[in-house]
Write a protein that holds these residues in place. Structure first.
Motif, short mmCIF file in Angstrom:
data_model
loop_
_atom_site.label_atom_id
_atom_site.label_comp_id
_atom_site.label_asym_id
_atom_site.label_seq_id
_atom_site.Cartn_x
_atom_site.Cartn_y
_atom_site.Cartn_z
N ASN A 1 0.92 -1.27 0.03
CA ASN A 1 -0.05 -0.02 0.10
C ASN A 1 0.85 1.14 0.12
N TYR A 2 0.53 2.21 -0.70
CA TYR A 2 1.29 3.39 -0.92
C TYR A 2 0.91 4.67 -0.46
N GLU A 3 1.47 5.60 0.13
CA GLU A 3 0.96 6.90 0.63
C GLU A 3 1.83 8.16 0.02
N ILE A 4 1.01 8.83 -0.68
CA ILE A 4 1.92 9.76 -1.36
C ILE A 4 1.61 11.32 -0.44
N ARG A 5 2.68 12.09 -0.44
CA ARG A 5 2.60 13.21 -0.01
C ARG A 5 3.33 14.22 -0.67
N PHE A 6 3.24 15.64 -0.16
CA PHE A 6 3.91 16.54 -0.98
C PHE A 6 4.61 17.48 -0.33
N ASP A 7 5.67 18.00 -0.50
CA ASP A 7 6.65 18.81 0.05
C ASP A 7 6.61 20.03 -0.64
N SER A 8 5.60 21.14 -0.18
CA SER A 8 5.23 22.20 -0.93
C SER A 8 6.28 23.23 -1.22
N ASP B 1 -5.08 18.54 -12.80
CA ASP B 1 -5.85 17.54 -13.75
C ASP B 1 -5.66 16.34 -13.44
N SER B 2 -4.50 15.91 -13.75
CA SER B 2 -4.08 14.40 -13.34
C SER B 2 -4.51 13.84 -12.33
N LEU B 3 -4.37 14.36 -11.09
CA LEU B 3 -4.69 13.92 -9.64
C LEU B 3 -6.10 13.55 -9.73
N ALA B 4 -6.90 14.38 -10.25
CA ALA B 4 -8.38 14.35 -10.62
C ALA B 4 -8.89 13.13 -11.50
N SER C 1 -12.22 16.89 -7.57
CA SER C 1 -12.26 17.46 -8.76
C SER C 1 -10.53 18.23 -9.00
N SER C 2 -10.41 18.85 -10.09
CA SER C 2 -9.06 19.35 -10.26
C SER C 2 -9.04 20.65 -9.41
N SER C 3 -10.10 21.42 -9.49
CA SER C 3 -10.08 22.93 -8.74
C SER C 3 -9.69 22.53 -7.26
N TYR C 4 -10.35 21.45 -6.75
CA TYR C 4 -10.01 21.18 -5.22
C TYR C 4 -8.58 20.95 -4.97
N PHE C 5 -7.86 20.08 -5.77
CA PHE C 5 -6.51 19.66 -5.68
C PHE C 5 -5.78 20.85 -6.01
N GLU C 6 -6.03 21.81 -6.97
CA GLU C 6 -5.11 23.01 -7.21
C GLU C 6 -5.29 23.94 -6.01
N ASN C 7 -6.53 24.17 -5.52
CA ASN C 7 -6.63 24.89 -4.24
C ASN C 7 -5.57 24.38 -2.92
N GLU C 8 -5.93 23.06 -2.83
CA GLU C 8 -5.24 22.57 -1.63
C GLU C 8 -3.70 22.61 -1.82
N TYR D 1 4.46 18.46 4.32
CA TYR D 1 4.05 17.02 4.27
C TYR D 1 2.65 16.92 4.15
N TYR D 2 2.35 17.50 2.95
CA TYR D 2 0.83 17.73 2.86
C TYR D 2 0.37 16.21 2.05
N LEU D 3 -0.72 15.76 2.66
CA LEU D 3 -1.28 14.29 2.19
C LEU D 3 -1.81 14.47 0.87
N ILE D 4 -1.46 13.72 0.08
CA ILE D 4 -2.33 13.66 -1.30
C ILE D 4 -3.09 12.61 -1.29
#
Length: 669
Positions: free
Chosen positions: A76-83, A100-103, A109-116, A127-130
């Motif tokens: 199982n994989y967990e993806i996080r983001f170092d902003s 767009d790709s994450l959506a 939605s794409s807008s949700y991910f862009e805002n986050e 360490y933002y959780l994707i």
């Protein structure tokens, strides 16, 4: 006034000296930290900010003998983001394509991910959780997305992995497949079954990855590559056959439910090799459902009852102190030893019957007399036979928790005057179901006792790392003469003895019923007593391929049919019948050269028509449809059929010229 000024000056000097000394102490301490203890503190700082984390190796898979997957490790994989990792221009260029790709993979939605993502960058979140609990396929997709495909330092992607152990066939044979884990409550390693017994092969070697501590106590990989890559474990090929396992599991489950029993077990073993093809251990839960609890077949040692009488017969025949034809009086179904009564289950006994018949009917009075009369002056000789069969010690299986056998010995603690007669009917001794099966399997295997095996080989892909050969525990449990007589009597138990309800003319079985009254756990009082019903044997009787034991504890006695033949026997028959009818190698086709006149006549008529040089369309009336099709196609004609059966009508009349590729319609009766 001068005196007062002098006191003030004195205090100032004192403070100055104190400050000077403090300064010297600080300098000394700093020098000591920097030069004397510098390495220690630098190492300590590094340990607190940089640390090697373990990357668990993927466990090897466990397969059944037929190649089905019994246990596997799923990552199982967990993806996080170092902003803060990507540069501003890089982030702005790829934040929209990434969203767009994450959506497309995640349910937002794409807008949700862009805002986050923008919010995470504004808040300096490193360490933002994707997403978490991703499959390998989704993980690889996300890893290739814009920005993330630049790696940890330029793209900010952080990957965490954990491994989950799954059993694809569910709870079936769960205790035998087993587990190997750390108990979260105690921190102690616990394990069962194949998973634990073969962990040195399955577990592989863990890897390491270097991480650095960042904000909020979180850790981020320093490099894109591991310090040490994990090495996956080897695969274990078990002897379990999923088809036979399914049959055994459901046959046992049905009987436990029908009799509202407490628990039970069943084992099916391949006679020649000792390979365990199926094992099921089911216990009753509070909601009356059944599930795999204790591995009763291996761990539960108890009095076996009448299935132990095989030992009596083999010892007597081997020592030639009596033959199967010797007659014993059942004395109305009751005989006494040292004031204790031995009773037959049949009221009034069986009169005067032979030793063989006494075994077939499971007569306690006959079998006890046969043993006691011949060994009362030398009971050690009888017990030594039991020991020669290996029933006084464990089988030495790979699993933890194998039940310990108990066989009393003359002169030792626990031996008394009633020990010999009680042992003769399967009391005052304790063995596991697997030990009992191993003895019966030796009889089926022409006297060769083999060790039960649950694993056949260890593999790395298609390469065999280790192979487990057949292990012989005793090459000859008895003489061929004894073996021949014992096998005949075991077959008669099913044909005309206590197991006669199981007899079928379509396939042969041999075995022994057992019913034992138990006071499990040593509780006092009559209410604590209950019955355990069993049947153990092999099939087919003439050329045994499989041996099998069924034990059912505490069946409901409301209908008074708690005997081994009624409770355990049907499970044995259901398993044997299903395996027998589905295994062509056990079926024998007789009279292959037998000719059926009607078929011969039809074949001859067809042959004449085929070999005949047709000047026109043949007369097909009365010919079977399939024969007519074959004949016409050999004449290069196309055929259309209406109906089934024999030819009733044909669209082109007999005698007309044959034109190739012409379609002829046949109407069948």
């Amino acid at each position: 006034m001068a005196v007062e000024d002098k006191h003030i000056s004195y205090r100032i000097y004192l403070v100055a000296v104190f400050i000077f000394l403090m300064a010297i102490a600080i300098v000394v301490k700093l020098t000591n930290i920097q030069w004397v203890e510098g390495d220690h503190y630098r190492k300590l700082a590094k340990q607190r900010t940089v640390r090697n984390f373990v990357i668990p190796a993927n466990k090897g898979n466990i397969y059944s003998a037929d190649g089905s997957l019994l246990a596997t490790s799923i990552p199982n994989y967990e993806i996080r983001f170092d902003s803060k990792a990507p540069k501003t221009e890089t982030f702005e260029e790829f934040v929209k394509p990434l969203s767009d790709s994450l959506a497309t993979v995640l349910d937002k939605s794409s807008s949700y991910f862009e805002n986050e993502l923008r919010k995470a960058r504004a808040n300096n979140n490193r360490y933002y959780l994707i997403a978490r609990k991703l499959s390998y396929t989704d993980y690889m997709k996300i890893k290739s997305f814009p920005l993330f495909n630049k790696g940890a330092f330029k793209g900010g992607i952080i990957i965490e992995q954990e491994t989950v152990r799954e059993h694809p066939i569910g709870k079936i044979a769960e205790r035998t497949i087993g587990y190997d884990r750390i108990d979260p409550a105690t921190g102690v390693e616990v394990g069962k079954g194949i998973e634990w017994a073969f962990k040195s092969y399955l577990n592989g070697k863990d890897g390491k990855i270097l991480k650095q501590k960042i904000a909020k106590g979180q850790w981020k990989p320093i490099r894109d590559v591991n310090e040490v890559d994990p090495q996956d474990g080897y695969d274990v090929i078990s002897t379990i056959d999923v088809f036979i396992q399914d049959i055994a599991h459901h046959a046992l489950l049905k009987q436990l439910q029908d009799y509202q029993a407490d628990h039970g077990c069943v084992v099916v073993m391949e006679t020649a090799t000792g390979h365990v093809k199926a094992i099921s251990n089911l216990g009753r839960a509070k909601d009356s459902s059944y599930y795999e609890t204790t591995n009763y077949a291996i761990a539960e040692s108890h009095e076996p009852g009448s299935t132990f009488k095989l030992v009596d017969l083999m010892a007597i025949l081997e020592d030639k102190v009596a033959d199967t034809s010797k007659v014993y009086d059942s004395h109305g179904g009751v005989v006494k030893y040292y004031g204790r009564s031995v009773r037959d289950s049949h009221q009034g006994g069986y009169g005067k019957i032979s030793l063989a018949r006494g075994f077939e009917l499971s007569s306690n009075t006959v079998m006890v007399q046969a043993v006691y009369d011949n060994y009362k002056n030398n009971p050690k000789k009888f017990v030594d036979h039991i020991r020669s069969f290996g029933l006084n010690k464990t089988l030495g299986l790979h699993f933890k928790g194998e039940g310990r056998a108990y066989i009393p010995y003359p002169g030792e603690k626990g031996w008394s005057g009633i020990s010999l007669p009680w042992m003769a009917m399967g009391y005052e001794v304790s063995v596991t179901p697997m030990q009992t099966l191993t003895l019966y399997n030796a009889v089926a295997n022409n006297g060769v006792m083999v060790k039960p095996q649950f694993v056949s080989e260890i593999k790395e892909w298609n390469k065999t790392i280790k192979k487990f050969d057949v292990e012989v525990l005793n090459p000859k449990v008895c003489s061929p003469e004894t073996l021949k007589k014992v096998r005949a009597v075991l077959q008669n138990v099913v044909k005309k003895g206590t197991g006669s309800k199981l007899y079928s003319k379509d396939f042969s079985m041999a075995g022994k019923t057992g019913t034992v009254q138990m006071n499990y756990g040593g509780k006092a009082g009559k209410s604590a007593l209950y019955y355990a019903s069993s049947f153990v044997g092999y099939f087919p009787a003439d050329h045994p391929k499989y041996s099998c034991i069924v034990v059912v504890h505490k069946p409901n006695t409301a209908k008074n049919n708690y005997y081994g033949a009624d409770v355990a026997g049907p499970v044995f028959k259901r398993i044997a019948q299903k395996i027998f009818t589905d295994a062509p190698s056990t079926n024998k086709v007789k009279q292959l050269d037998y000719k059926i006149p009607k078929q011969e006549n039809s074949y001859n008529n067809y042959t004449v028509l085929v070999n005949k040089k047709h000047k026109g369309i043949p007369n097909l009336k009365g010919m079977p449809g399939m024969d007519a099709v074959a004949l016409l196609e050999n004449l290069d004609l196309k055929v259309k059929i209406i109906g089934t059966g024999k030819v009733k009508k044909q669209s082109i009349q007999p005698g007309q010229n044959i034109v190739k590729n012409t379609t002829i319609v046949l109407e069948l009766s």
